[in-house]
Motif scaffolding. Structure first.
Motif, PDB file in Angstrom:
ATOM      1  N   THR A  21       7.658 -56.041   9.085  1.00 30.63           N
ATOM      2  CA  THR A  21       7.711 -57.290   8.325  1.00 30.63           C
ATOM      3  C   THR A  21       7.029 -57.061   6.980  1.00 30.63           C
ATOM      4  O   THR A  21       6.295 -56.092   6.805  1.00 30.63           O
ATOM      5  CB  THR A  21       7.001 -58.442   9.058  1.00 30.63           C
ATOM      6  OG1 THR A  21       5.711 -57.991   9.433  1.00 30.63           O
ATOM      7  CG2 THR A  21       7.771 -58.867  10.276  1.00 30.63           C
ATOM      8  N   ASP A  61      11.958 -63.172  16.758  1.00 28.24           N
ATOM      9  CA  ASP A  61      12.930 -62.733  15.760  1.00 28.24           C
ATOM     10  C   ASP A  61      13.375 -61.322  16.137  1.00 28.24           C
ATOM     11  O   ASP A  61      12.583 -60.388  16.092  1.00 28.24           O
ATOM     12  CB  ASP A  61      12.255 -62.748  14.381  1.00 28.24           C
ATOM     13  CG  ASP A  61      13.154 -62.223  13.275  1.00 28.24           C
ATOM     14  OD1 ASP A  61      14.239 -61.687  13.590  1.00 28.24           O
ATOM     15  OD2 ASP A  61      12.766 -62.344  12.107  1.00 28.24           O
ATOM     16  N   PRO A 119       9.577 -63.377   4.480  1.00 23.88           N
ATOM     17  CA  PRO A 119      10.542 -63.161   5.559  1.00 23.88           C
ATOM     18  C   PRO A 119      11.821 -62.539   5.017  1.00 23.88           C
ATOM     19  O   PRO A 119      12.087 -62.625   3.817  1.00 23.88           O
ATOM     20  CB  PRO A 119      10.799 -64.572   6.093  1.00 23.88           C
ATOM     21  CG  PRO A 119      10.419 -65.487   5.006  1.00 23.88           C
ATOM     22  CD  PRO A 119       9.375 -64.795   4.191  1.00 23.88           C
ATOM     23  N   GLU A 156       3.680 -64.327   4.162  1.00 23.14           N
ATOM     24  CA  GLU A 156       4.762 -63.517   4.705  1.00 23.14           C
ATOM     25  C   GLU A 156       5.994 -63.674   3.824  1.00 23.14           C
ATOM     26  O   GLU A 156       6.323 -64.774   3.388  1.00 23.14           O
ATOM     27  CB  GLU A 156       5.101 -63.944   6.135  1.00 23.14           C
ATOM     28  CG  GLU A 156       6.237 -63.093   6.676  1.00 23.14           C
ATOM     29  CD  GLU A 156       6.552 -63.292   8.142  1.00 23.14           C
ATOM     30  OE1 GLU A 156       6.018 -64.233   8.747  1.00 23.14           O
ATOM     31  OE2 GLU A 156       7.363 -62.498   8.663  1.00 23.14           O
ATOM     32  N   PRO A 214       6.177 -68.107  12.909  1.00 25.03           N
ATOM     33  CA  PRO A 214       6.936 -68.800  11.862  1.00 25.03           C
ATOM     34  C   PRO A 214       8.164 -67.965  11.485  1.00 25.03           C
ATOM     35  O   PRO A 214       8.177 -66.752  11.714  1.00 25.03           O
ATOM     36  CB  PRO A 214       5.957 -68.846  10.685  1.00 25.03           C
ATOM     37  CG  PRO A 214       4.613 -68.586  11.260  1.00 25.03           C
ATOM     38  CD  PRO A 214       4.828 -67.747  12.462  1.00 25.03           C
ATOM     39  N   ASN A 215       9.168 -68.605  10.920  1.00 19.71           N
ATOM     40  CA  ASN A 215      10.384 -67.931  10.451  1.00 19.71           C
ATOM     41  C   ASN A 215      11.189 -67.232  11.543  1.00 19.71           C
ATOM     42  O   ASN A 215      11.779 -66.193  11.320  1.00 19.71           O
ATOM     43  CB  ASN A 215      10.073 -66.866   9.383  1.00 19.71           C
ATOM     44  CG  ASN A 215       9.313 -67.433   8.216  1.00 19.71           C
ATOM     45  OD1 ASN A 215       9.690 -68.462   7.673  1.00 19.71           O
ATOM     46  ND2 ASN A 215       8.224 -66.796   7.849  1.00 19.71           N
ATOM     47  N   THR A 216      11.179 -67.781  12.750  1.00 23.46           N
ATOM     48  CA  THR A 216      11.975 -67.149  13.796  1.00 23.46           C
ATOM     49  C   THR A 216      13.154 -68.029  14.198  1.00 23.46           C
ATOM     50  O   THR A 216      13.892 -67.701  15.117  1.00 23.46           O
ATOM     51  CB  THR A 216      11.134 -66.902  15.065  1.00 23.46           C
ATOM     52  OG1 THR A 216      10.506 -68.132  15.433  1.00 23.46           O
ATOM     53  CG2 THR A 216      10.103 -65.843  14.833  1.00 23.46           C
ATOM     54  N   GLY A 246      15.628 -67.800   1.803  1.00 22.93           N
ATOM     55  CA  GLY A 246      14.320 -67.151   1.853  1.00 22.93           C
ATOM     56  C   GLY A 246      13.729 -66.903   0.486  1.00 22.93           C
ATOM     57  O   GLY A 246      12.830 -66.083   0.324  1.00 22.93           O
ATOM     58  N   ASN A 277      16.751 -71.769   2.519  1.00 20.38           N
ATOM     59  CA  ASN A 277      17.180 -71.095   3.742  1.00 20.38           C
ATOM     60  C   ASN A 277      17.452 -69.614   3.515  1.00 20.38           C
ATOM     61  O   ASN A 277      17.370 -68.807   4.432  1.00 20.38           O
ATOM     62  CB  ASN A 277      18.431 -71.759   4.313  1.00 20.38           C
ATOM     63  CG  ASN A 277      18.120 -73.122   4.884  1.00 20.38           C
ATOM     64  OD1 ASN A 277      16.968 -73.552   4.858  1.00 20.38           O
ATOM     65  ND2 ASN A 277      19.123 -73.802   5.386  1.00 20.38           N
TER      66      ASN A 277
END
Lengths: 463, 83, 243
Positions: free
Chosen positions: B63, C92, A283, A281, C14-16, A155, A153
């Motif tokens: 990002t 996000d 994040p 990605e 993804p990842n939001t 990341g 979580n």
């Protein structure tokens, strides 16, 4: 009929085709991004410049050329250390509790004048098999997975994929395979489903075929148990835990090396091809909701372990008890099978009972050690293990050395996937051939590796 | 054309800014790169290389996206100085 | 007559924190399976708000809806063919620029959209301030700030959803302006699209996809032609078994 009337869709498509040129998509996306940028410029303000690039600063550490890999190893070691250190006490408490309860259950059976075979099946087989799995599996899993979930979580996992990508590329595999491997730490069967994130069929197959080299839920306790009994025997206290953790970390690293090697060989032979393009990605790091994550993950894992204990360990306990109590001539079916397997098992530095336990443990890796203990004890029932010391004594009485423990760990790490995983592999690949290979390849490797270590140790006279 | 002067994204060093001119790649990969913000006209920053030298992380529309050299080789544009 | 059940689609990058929102909304009333014929996970759940039943579909997390992959195709088909009563687009808040990309695409497909600006707590920590009212005005649809992990903003979201399904919210989705060349082509194609596809589907979006040479949309068109041709035909999507 359709052939005579011109299809309006075809007409429409034709019309559109005439209007299209090569970079339409580029123009469309560029316009959309431009619009997004414009909207953001007018609605978003950044008040803390120093916070903006926090994630990038952390990445400079977590994925640094010097520190990236040491940090990864250290994280793994710390997680395993905490698991081992924390699981000991609750494990023995649970075992004591179940032992205490068993006394009363046995009393109840006597009160009811139940036949001894019924007591044997239900208490010595089913009850002991199930409670063993619960007391040995539950505490480590209830510690390991919450910590793992916190890292996830936060990341951190995509950074692992980023750090390791080149190794996977070199072995012809997909970079996301490291993410499916991380899933495998929890459960290989679930990890097989997670390989869907890899779109290329070739690379997905690689991820499926090699996932088993990551120790799962059902194998962690075996690795931890054997490491602490035999590999860390010379140490005490914190050092013992540290030595145990080091051995388990070494096992994980070895599993990763095997994964990469097998992927490399397969991508040069049966699954030939070049790695496909992909993007990853990274994040932003986010501080996880610590309590929520711990509670949720602990509950999830506990329910999972309990379910497995009931659905798999219970019937296996019964079956093992039956095999250990049906006599053929002057020996039991279990002992007879073990004797049959013994010569081959010896070549692998194991013995017949260990190999038999792995075979009977096909439905679930959790039950391998319980079956083994049951086999070792002439009573034909799982013993009450009132401490690690007596456990080690049982192994020593059956001629175990550190080599036996090492090879059992290696075999556990490398051998065929459990029944559930095989079923999932068949469901996902729809191919008997690949399902068979996902059974055969690890098994062959497990045999070759244990054979080699056993004979090398003999050769060098290390024992 | 001035295309001869265009640099590849893979040539840019960590810390450098880069303005994309064109993507010389076709198919799904191109579409995926576009979706992530590697669009002609957009400015990206090279963040850092993975410990083993590849892939490389880029900052694109706020990002972080990592690309292997095989992809960044096909992205052309101008190097517009350090951040 | 049975009480009506409203359908809500949940889209997002993804990842939001999309799945977090899904879990918060549905609690334990959820189940997962496969989208028929696809190796894509299909998650749906249910919740009740003010005595009304809602079914919520957690679409795969994607960066776009241009059908580059099975995930994107599934998400696109659901929005276009199943016509959910509301589509929630989870963004996000700390990476709005990239996330808006998907939101703008959804706005081209349907006007019943609510933007969920998630991870507002993270944005606040990073000192990112977003003018919600202005964003909502620009996009032409409601924007609800959320911190799904802390269950913040859920009530406002549910209220907005309820008002939207009852037709109490008028939306005017932003129309992305493309280059002149593309706009001219859209103008040329639009009458024909409307004639063939009918009023039921977003003509401008279909025209764009056709110009983009989207073969998978063509595939969907030809395999379910009746859904396009018959006025008012309710299309049971690929997930018909769960309806």
């Amino acid at each position: 009929m359709r052939a005579t009337v011109p299809n309006p869709f075809d007409e429409l498509m034709e019309h559109a085709k005439r209007l299209t040129d090569g970079d339409t998509r580029e123009q469309i996306v560029a316009s959309i991004f431009q619009t997004s940028r414009q909207i953001c410029q007018e609605t978003v303000t950044y008040t803390k410049q120093e916070k903006r690039y926090e994630t990038e600063k952390l990445d400079r550490i977590f994925t640094s050329k010097i520190w990236g890999f040491p940090i990864m190893l250290a994280m793994l070691a710390v997680v395993i250390y905490i698991t081992i250190a924390g699981a000991n006490v609750p494990s023995s408490l649970l075992a004591e509790f179940f032992g205490w309860l068993e006394g009363y259950i046995t009393l109840l059976f006597q009160q009811l004048h139940a036949p001894s075979w019924l007591h044997g099946i239900l208490v010595l087989g089913l009850y002991r098999g199930t409670t063993w799995v619960v007391s040995v599996m539950l505490p480590p899993m209830a510690i390991f997975f919450p910590i793992f979930a916190l890292l996830e979580n936060y990341g951190y996992l995509p950074r692992v994929a980023f750090n390791m990508d080149r190794l996977f590329k070199k072995s012809g595999a997909h970079g996301k395979q490291s993410l499916t491997m991380a899933m495998g730490f929890g459960c290989n069967a679930a990890a097989i489903m997670s390989t869907r994130i890899i779109e290329s069929p070739r690379e997905r197959m690689l991820a499926i075929l090699t996932n088993n080299f990551v120790p799962c839920n059902g194998r962690w306790p075996t690795l931890i148990l054997l490491a602490s009994l035999f590999m860390a025997a010379g140490y005490t206290g914190g050092w013992k835990t540290f030595a145990t953790a080091s051995v388990v970390v070494a096992m994980v690293v070895f599993g990763i090396i095997v994964t990469l090697t097998v992927s490399w060989i397969l991508s040069k032979t049966a699954l030939r091809g070049v790695p496909t393009h992909y993007t990853l990605e990274l994040p932003p790091y986010r501080r996880p909701k610590i309590w929520d994550t711990i509670v949720r993950s602990t509950l999830d894992k506990s329910v999972y372990v309990l379910k497995r204990a009931v659905t798999v360990a219970a019937p296996a306990g019964v079956l093992t008890w039956v095999l250990a109590n049906i006599h053929v001539g002057d020996t039991t079916v279990l002992a007879y099978s073990a004797q049959l397997l013994d010569p081959f098992a010896r070549q692998l530095g194991l013995d017949g009972y260990i190999l038999l336990a792995f075979i009977l443990g096909l439905p679930a890796n959790e039950i391998v050690v319980p079956i083994l203990l049951m086999g070792y004890l002439s009573t034909g029932a799982l013993i009450e293990v009132d401490g690690l010391h007596s456990l080690k004594q049982i192994f020593l009485d059956h001629g175990w050395t550190w080599l036996t423990a090492l090879n059992m760990m290696l075999f556990s790490l490398l051998h065929y996937p459990c029944g559930t995983t095989l079923v999932n592999i068949y469901k996902e690949t729809k191919s008997k051939k690949w399902t068979f290979l996902s059974f055969a390849i690890p098994t062959a490797i497990a045999i070759v590796v244990t054979f080699t270590t056993a004979h090398l140790v003999q050769w060098f006279g290390l024992l | 054309m001035t295309e001869a002067k265009l640099a590849r994204l893979s040539d840019a060093n960590p810390g450098e800014r880069f303005r994309i001119t064109t993507l010389k790649i076709e198919g799904t990969m191109k579409r995926r790169l576009l979706d992530l913000g590697f669009v002609p006209g957009s400015e990206i920053t090279v963040l850092q290389k993975s410990p083993l030298g590849d892939p490389t992380a880029y900052r694109v529309s706020h990002t972080t996206i990592a690309l292997r050299k095989e992809e960044s080789d096909h992205i052309y544009g101008e190097r517009i100085g350090n951040e | 007559m049975n009480k009506r059940e409203y359908t809500i689609a949940l889209a997002g990058n993804p990842n939001t924190g999309k799945s977090t929102l899904f879990n918060v909304l549905t609690g334990l009333r959820q189940h997962t399976g496969n989208w028929p014929g696809k190796t894509v996970i299909h998650a749906e759940g249910f919740f009740t708000y003010k005595n009304e039943e809602y079914r919520i579909i957690d679409l795969p997390g994607t960066y776009s809806l241009y059908s580059n992959s099975a995930d994107e195709e599934v998400a696109r088909d659901f929005i276009i063919f199943s016509k959910p009563d509301v589509t929630l687009v989870v963004l996000d808040a700390t990476a709005l620029e990239r996330n808006l990309n998907l939101a703008l695409q959804v706005l081209e497909m349907t006007d019943r959209v609510i933007i969920c600006l998630n991870l507002m707590d993270e944005a606040k920590k990073k000192g990112i301030v977003i003018d919600i009212a202005n964003l909502s005005k620009k996009l032409g649809v409601p924007v609800v700030p959320l911190a799904a992990r802390n269950k913040e903003g859920i009530e406002e979201l549910l209220e907005t959803v309820a008002r939207m399904v009852h037709g109490e919210i008028n939306t005017t989705p932003l129309v992305v302006a493309y280059s002149r060349a593309i706009e001219e082509k859209i103008a040329k194609l639009l009458p024909l699209v409307k004639e063939v596809v009918g009023e039921e589907y977003p003509a401008r979006w279909v025209a764009l996809r056709l110009l983009d040479g989207d073969t998978s949309l063509l595939h969907a068109l030809q395999h379910h032609p009746h859904h396009f041709l018959k006025e008012g035909a309710t299309y049971a999507c690929h997930c018909a078994k769960s309806v």
